[in-house]
Design a protein around this motif. Structure first.
Motif, mmCIF file in Angstrom:
data_model
loop_
_atom_site.group_PDB
_atom_site.id
_atom_site.type_symbol
_atom_site.label_atom_id
_atom_site.label_comp_id
_atom_site.label_asym_id
_atom_site.label_seq_id
_atom_site.Cartn_x
_atom_site.Cartn_y
_atom_site.Cartn_z
ATOM 1 N N PRO A 246 -7.163 -15.780 -16.503
ATOM 2 C CA PRO A 246 -8.250 -15.596 -15.528
ATOM 3 C C PRO A 246 -8.262 -14.244 -14.829
ATOM 4 N N SER A 247 -7.108 -13.621 -14.654
ATOM 5 C CA SER A 247 -7.081 -12.320 -13.965
ATOM 6 C C SER A 247 -5.883 -11.516 -14.443
ATOM 7 N N PHE A 248 -6.043 -10.208 -14.485
ATOM 8 C CA PHE A 248 -4.939 -9.330 -14.872
ATOM 9 C C PHE A 248 -5.298 -7.898 -14.506
ATOM 10 N N ARG A 249 -4.294 -7.066 -14.507
ATOM 11 C CA ARG A 249 -4.465 -5.618 -14.357
ATOM 12 C C ARG A 249 -3.489 -4.954 -15.307
ATOM 13 N N GLY A 250 -4.033 -4.364 -16.361
ATOM 14 C CA GLY A 250 -3.191 -3.771 -17.389
ATOM 15 C C GLY A 250 -3.582 -2.346 -17.702
ATOM 16 N N ARG B 31 2.444 -4.528 -16.833
ATOM 17 C CA ARG B 31 3.809 -4.275 -16.397
ATOM 18 C C ARG B 31 4.238 -5.384 -15.435
ATOM 19 N N VAL B 32 5.328 -6.063 -15.749
ATOM 20 C CA VAL B 32 5.839 -7.152 -14.925
ATOM 21 C C VAL B 32 7.343 -6.952 -14.736
ATOM 22 N N ARG B 33 7.736 -6.753 -13.483
ATOM 23 C CA ARG B 33 9.142 -6.544 -13.135
ATOM 24 C C ARG B 33 9.785 -5.487 -14.042
ATOM 25 N N ASP B 34 10.825 -5.866 -14.798
ATOM 26 C CA ASP B 34 11.519 -4.875 -15.629
ATOM 27 C C ASP B 34 11.051 -4.913 -17.075
ATOM 28 N N GLY B 35 9.891 -5.530 -17.323
ATOM 29 C CA GLY B 35 9.380 -5.601 -18.684
ATOM 30 C C GLY B 35 7.870 -5.547 -18.714
ATOM 31 N N TYR B 36 7.293 -6.231 -19.698
ATOM 32 C CA TYR B 36 5.845 -6.168 -19.864
ATOM 33 C C TYR B 36 5.356 -7.412 -20.583
ATOM 34 N N LEU C 220 7.773 -20.608 -15.292
ATOM 35 C CA LEU C 220 8.655 -21.624 -14.727
ATOM 36 C C LEU C 220 8.887 -22.761 -15.712
ATOM 37 N N LEU C 221 7.850 -23.113 -16.459
ATOM 38 C CA LEU C 221 7.961 -24.202 -17.430
ATOM 39 C C LEU C 221 8.554 -23.742 -18.761
ATOM 40 N N GLY C 222 8.782 -22.429 -18.910
ATOM 41 C CA GLY C 222 9.409 -21.911 -20.127
ATOM 42 C C GLY C 222 8.461 -21.571 -21.243
ATOM 43 N N TYR C 223 7.132 -21.590 -20.960
ATOM 44 C CA TYR C 223 6.168 -21.271 -22.004
ATOM 45 C C TYR C 223 5.985 -19.762 -22.173
ATOM 46 N N LYS C 224 6.254 -19.007 -21.140
ATOM 47 C CA LYS C 224 6.083 -17.561 -21.182
ATOM 48 C C LYS C 224 7.350 -16.871 -20.700
ATOM 49 N N ARG C 225 7.571 -15.676 -21.229
ATOM 50 C CA ARG C 225 8.688 -14.856 -20.761
ATOM 51 C C ARG C 225 8.309 -13.390 -20.854
ATOM 52 N N ILE C 226 8.959 -12.588 -20.044
ATOM 53 C CA ILE C 226 8.699 -11.146 -20.010
ATOM 54 C C ILE C 226 9.475 -10.472 -21.132
ATOM 55 N N GLU C 227 8.803 -9.603 -21.868
ATOM 56 C CA GLU C 227 9.453 -8.840 -22.937
ATOM 57 C C GLU C 227 10.054 -7.571 -22.340
ATOM 58 N N THR C 228 11.322 -7.322 -22.625
ATOM 59 C CA THR C 228 12.013 -6.161 -22.044
ATOM 60 C C THR C 228 12.392 -5.117 -23.081
ATOM 61 N N THR C 229 12.244 -5.433 -24.366
ATOM 62 C CA THR C 229 12.587 -4.463 -25.408
ATOM 63 C C THR C 229 11.328 -3.745 -25.887
ATOM 64 N N THR D 229 0.824 -1.207 0.000
ATOM 65 C CA THR D 229 0.000 0.000 0.000
ATOM 66 C C THR D 229 0.859 1.259 0.000
ATOM 67 N N VAL D 230 1.922 1.257 0.817
ATOM 68 C CA VAL D 230 2.784 2.442 0.946
ATOM 69 C C VAL D 230 3.683 2.605 -0.277
ATOM 70 N N LEU D 231 4.289 1.492 -0.718
ATOM 71 C CA LEU D 231 5.193 1.539 -1.865
ATOM 72 C C LEU D 231 4.398 1.341 -3.147
ATOM 73 N N LYS D 232 4.424 2.326 -4.012
ATOM 74 C CA LYS D 232 3.665 2.244 -5.262
ATOM 75 C C LYS D 232 4.156 1.062 -6.083
ATOM 76 N N GLN D 233 3.199 0.225 -6.501
ATOM 77 C CA GLN D 233 3.533 -1.023 -7.164
ATOM 78 C C GLN D 233 3.610 -0.866 -8.683
ATOM 79 N N ASN D 234 4.438 -1.765 -9.283
ATOM 80 C CA ASN D 234 4.534 -1.880 -10.749
ATOM 81 C C ASN D 234 4.911 -0.578 -11.431
ATOM 82 N N GLU D 235 5.807 0.178 -10.798
ATOM 83 C CA GLU D 235 6.366 1.354 -11.444
ATOM 84 C C GLU D 235 7.532 0.927 -12.342
ATOM 85 N N PRO D 236 7.903 1.730 -13.336
ATOM 86 C CA PRO D 236 9.122 1.422 -14.101
ATOM 87 C C PRO D 236 10.326 1.339 -13.169
ATOM 88 N N TYR D 237 11.213 0.387 -13.446
ATOM 89 C CA TYR D 237 12.364 0.185 -12.561
ATOM 90 C C TYR D 237 13.235 1.436 -12.452
#
Length: 637
Positions: free
Chosen positions: A205-209, A225-230, A178-187, A19-27
């Protein structure tokens, strides 16, 4: 139980952080805010996306499973306890109670029994009568046993709420990653070129975009937005922006904004049109569309580009659009212009002490100039002159990294609130062919028309050399010459003399620029002295501006875009349901007291034994026991 409470405490602390730390901001924002060390530490802990971090989801899953097993194991026992009257209590055990009393009734035992049963009915107790082998009877009564449901409801509520949290987590993506089917795009790629492994299907089933829609545009994807990519989230329908409206206060601050959206879906006979605003979303197919913010949608821009180090006084035209690119210069010296942002309103407090009221200072544009090595400098330039300490200036700030504050070039505006006066002055100060004329005018005014020719010539040559030095770097270049050629004890006096000569030359150069443009000349006055001083300072600061080009915004065609947040949250209803159950459970535990009464009727001894127990032996129970004891003593007497 202790372990579960500890895990719940961890979740509570994590929720506070989320709540205090704004989530999913650009790194980049986190690096600027915390520094490299703390950024890396917080990133390892997953604090930038607490609710979707692995350890948070694992704790939720563990609590759901363990609490469900706890409910499965203990609920039958609690229900049995809720149903039972405990009518198998013995006389001996009742006499061992801390709250018990014995009465010696004198009336008929049948009448006493009837009065006791009526007493229990009045007090709201349910009872059960069990006959004893010796002819005695035990009346076992209970009230408030619904409190047992409070414990069940509370634990069920925890499971429901935590299950809702799991539904709204990105657990499916975690497993696929974890199984390698998905990865985060960073470019930074166009939507059409984002690979399939960086896209989430409509069955997610759920997302916030987020989605940014310019007026007249239509999109069918959102960005997560996921970690350092999207990730790119596919939508089962398309969203179009028909119109965006914004209202402002008198100061220029946004008052309210809303969007007219159009939903296009093959399943619909006709598109759906709906106006959304802050806190008034549109929900379609389980996806809530919120009005989150607004930004530029590709505003068209037109500039006058001044070459600050060219002796000509004619700007070049340059056009572009926000999010587009342009070019300045040629060959190896060519610079790429990246138009980043346009703001029509800028609310700034310009008072010297900072206590005045903020007001709108007009539009500004933010852009980057990038050289052929890829190095970029960021600039922000205001369209209209800003009043600072009673004088109007054209402001343009520059910085080389986002961690730095903007350093501003302040160009004084002329009497017509135009930049032309300074640009004419600048052209004269850079044109070496004008120096003899400037020196001649000053010499005639200082030494007279009939003065010593040799002295006048020497004076003019000195002034030309000084202007030549000043044109190479402003005051800093003059300071270098003084340090190199003047003894240390004489430097201060020499600097004062040089500054006076430069000021005098600036007066003539400024008027020559005005003559060239056929405008009224300056007259000696305090206002003129300030204008010349500011012009000389701006001329010196040009050499630290980082580029030879000054982009003066003179026209724009504003185009706005609506910022939308799209949320699919199937766990939301579960959380609401769990919250209702939790309130009921806590209410039952806190405000319902379980009480049990045993009345052992022993006709052979003409004796009635009374015992009472409660799951909470507080002051209320003590008062209630004393009251019942006195009332029963009256009934049995």
């Amino acid at each position: 139980m202790r372990f579960a409470v500890s895990l719940l405490s961890v979740l509570g602390v994590a929720s506070v952080i989320g709540t205090v730390l704004k989530q999913n901001e650009p790194y980049e924002n986190y690096i600027v805010k915390f520094g490299q060390f703390w950024f890396a530490l917080f990133e390892r802990l997953g604090l930038y996306d607490v609710y979707h971090s692995v350890w948070f989801l694992v704790i939720l899953l563990f609590l759901v499973v363990s609490t469900s097993l706890c409910i499965y194991r203990n609920t039958p026992l609690m229900l049995k306890e809720w149903r039972t009257f405990k009518e198998h209590a013995t006389e001996k055990s009742l006499r061992a109670f801390s709250h018990q009393a014995t009465f010696k009734p004198t009336a008929d035992f049948a009448m006493v029994k009837q009065n006791l049963l009526q007493f229990l009915d009045v007090k709201g107790f349910k009872y059960k009568i069990r006959a004893q082998e010796d002819g005695s009877e035990l009346i076992a009564a209970k009230a408030g046993t619904h409190q047992r449901w409070g414990y069940i409801f509370t634990h069920v509520a925890m499971v429901v709420i935590l299950f809702g949290g799991l539904l709204d987590g990105n657990l499916p993506f975690k497993v696929q990653e974890l199984l390698g089917y998905k990865r985060i795009e960073t470019t930074d790629l166009p939507v059409s070129k984002v690979p399939a492994e960086s896209r989430m299907s409509v069955s997610n089933p759920s997302f916030r975009g987020n989605m940014t829609l310019a007026e007249g545009a239509t999109h069918n994807v959102a960005f997560l937005r996921v970690r350092d990519g999207y990730l790119v989230q596919e939508l089962p329908f398309s969203i179009g922006l028909k119109d965006f409206r914004i209202e402002h206060y008198a100061t220029g601050q946004p008052k309210s904004f809303e969007s007219d959206l159009v939903i296009f879906d093959p399943a619909l006979k006709e598109p759906i049109t709906k106006t959304i605003s802050v806190n008034h979303p549109l929900t379609y197919k389980g996806i809530a569309i919120y009005q989150s913010d607004f930004q530029d949608g590709g505003t068209g821009l037109k500039f006058n580009v001044w070459n600050l180090f060219a002796s000509n006084n004619q700007p070049q035209a340059l056009s572009g659009n926000i999010f587009g690119e342009g070019a300045l210069g040629e060959g190896d010296a060519q610079l790429r212009v990246e138009y980043n942002d346009f703001r029509k309103f800028n609310i700034i407090n310009m008072s010297p002490d900072g206590k005045g009221k903020p007001h709108n200072v007009g539009p500004n544009v933010t852009y980057k100039l990038r050289d052929n090595r890829g190095q970029a400098t960021e600039y922000v330039t205001y369209m209209q002159p800003l009043q600072i300490d009673g004088q109007f200036y054209f402001l343009s700030g520059m910085r080389e990294t986002v961690q730095e504050d903007f350093r501003y070039l302040r160009i004084p505006a002329d009497d017509n609130l135009s930049i032309d006066g300074f640009m004419g002055f600048r052209a004269m100060m850079l044109d070496a062919s004008k120096y003899p004329e400037i020196a001649k005018r000053i010499a005639e005014k200082s030494l007279g028309v009939r003065g010593d020719p040799q002295m006048k010539k020497q004076f003019e040559l000195s002034l030309v050399r000084l202007l030549t030095v000043f044109a190479k770097g402003g005051y800093s270049e003059v300071a270098k010459v003084i340090e190199k050629n003047v003894p240390e004890k004489e430097r201060e006096a020499s600097a004062t003399t040089y500054i006076k000569m430069v000021n005098v030359a600036a007066y003539e150069a400024y008027n020559m620029g005005l003559e060239l443009n056929k405008k009224p000349l300056l007259k000696n006055s305090p206002e003129t002295e300030r204008l010349l001083r500011d012009s000389l300072n701006a001329f010196s600061d040009m050499f630290f501006y980082g580029t030879p080009y000054y982009l003066q915004l003179n026209q724009f065609e504003h185009k706005e875009a609506s910022g939308l947040q799209l949320t699919k949250s199937p766990g939301q209803k579960w959380v609401y349901l769990g919250s209702v159950i939790l309130v009921l459970g806590i209410f039952a535990m806190m405000y319902i007291r379980e009480r049990r009464i045993w009345l052992y009727l022993k006709p052979s001894a003409k004796e009635v034994h009374f015992a009472m127990a409660s799951n909470r032996k507080n002051l209320d129970f003590e008062q209630e026991f004393n009251l019942y004891r006195e009332q029963l003593a009256g009934i049995t007497s």
